[in-house]
Design a protein around this motif. Structure first.
Motif, PDB file in Angstrom:
ATOM      1  N   LEU A 127       0.832  -1.214   0.000  1.00 16.75           N
ATOM      2  CA  LEU A 127       0.000   0.000   0.000  1.00 16.75           C
ATOM      3  C   LEU A 127       0.862   1.257   0.000  1.00 16.75           C
ATOM      4  O   LEU A 127       0.536   2.237  -0.687  1.00 16.75           O
ATOM      5  CB  LEU A 127      -0.956  -0.005   1.198  1.00 16.75           C
ATOM      6  CG  LEU A 127      -2.115  -1.009   1.115  1.00 16.75           C
ATOM      7  CD1 LEU A 127      -2.886  -1.021   2.435  1.00 16.75           C
ATOM      8  CD2 LEU A 127      -3.037  -0.694  -0.048  1.00 16.75           C
ATOM      9  N   ASP A 128       1.953   1.236   0.762  1.00 16.42           N
ATOM     10  CA  ASP A 128       2.877   2.376   0.761  1.00 16.42           C
ATOM     11  C   ASP A 128       3.478   2.576  -0.630  1.00 16.42           C
ATOM     12  O   ASP A 128       3.589   3.702  -1.116  1.00 16.42           O
ATOM     13  CB  ASP A 128       3.992   2.175   1.790  1.00 16.42           C
ATOM     14  CG  ASP A 128       3.506   2.336   3.223  1.00 16.42           C
ATOM     15  OD1 ASP A 128       2.415   2.920   3.416  1.00 16.42           O
ATOM     16  OD2 ASP A 128       4.218   1.873   4.136  1.00 16.42           O
TER      17      ASP A 128
ATOM     18  N   GLU B  91       0.834   3.991  -2.859  1.00 17.94           N
ATOM     19  CA  GLU B  91       0.626   5.408  -2.562  1.00 17.94           C
ATOM     20  C   GLU B  91       1.748   6.254  -3.164  1.00 17.94           C
ATOM     21  O   GLU B  91       1.496   7.316  -3.742  1.00 17.94           O
ATOM     22  CB  GLU B  91       0.576   5.605  -1.047  1.00 17.94           C
ATOM     23  CG  GLU B  91       0.143   6.987  -0.626  1.00 17.94           C
ATOM     24  CD  GLU B  91      -0.001   7.082   0.881  1.00 17.94           C
ATOM     25  OE1 GLU B  91       0.484   8.090   1.434  1.00 17.94           O
ATOM     26  OE2 GLU B  91      -0.588   6.171   1.489  1.00 17.94           O
TER      27      GLU B  91
END
Length: 112
Positions: A26-27, A30
């Motif tokens: 997810l990082d 993002e």
């Protein structure tokens, strides 16, 4: 008398590991989205600059066309003025030549 099975801990470790991988993914996602937004902003800025350059090019082309027309008019006027000056010089020379010829005729009359 433990109601829990003994093999419960390995699935928790796997779940924890999977959660960390998910958070890392997810990082990364993002970060990729932010880079994409930045690239889109740069693209928009570039498109704006290209549009401005196109407008400048059109304006400069119009100014150049106007300058060429003005230059041609000045060249034409310059030729006309040169022709008129040549004609005036010719007329003045003719008048001076006649005056010199008349002066020479007048001197001959006096000598006689």
């Amino acid at each position: 008398m433990n109601d829990r099975p003994a093999n419960l801990e390995p699935p928790l470790a796997e779940l924890d590991s999977a959660t960390r991988r998910l958070m890392s993914a997810l990082d990364a996602l993002e970060s990729a989205v932010e880079r994409r937004r930045e690239a889109d902003r740069d693209e928009d800025e570039l498109a704006t600059r290209i549009q401005a350059l196109g407008a400048d090019r059109s304006r400069l082309a119009d100014e150049l066309d106007g300058s060429l027309v003005r230059s041609r008019k000045l060249e034409r006027a310059n030729r006309e003025i040169a022709e008129r000056l040549d004609a005036a010089i010719g007329t003045i020379r003719a008048v001076l030549g006649e005056a010199n010829g008349a002066g020479a005729d007048h001197e001959e009359d006096e000598d006689e």
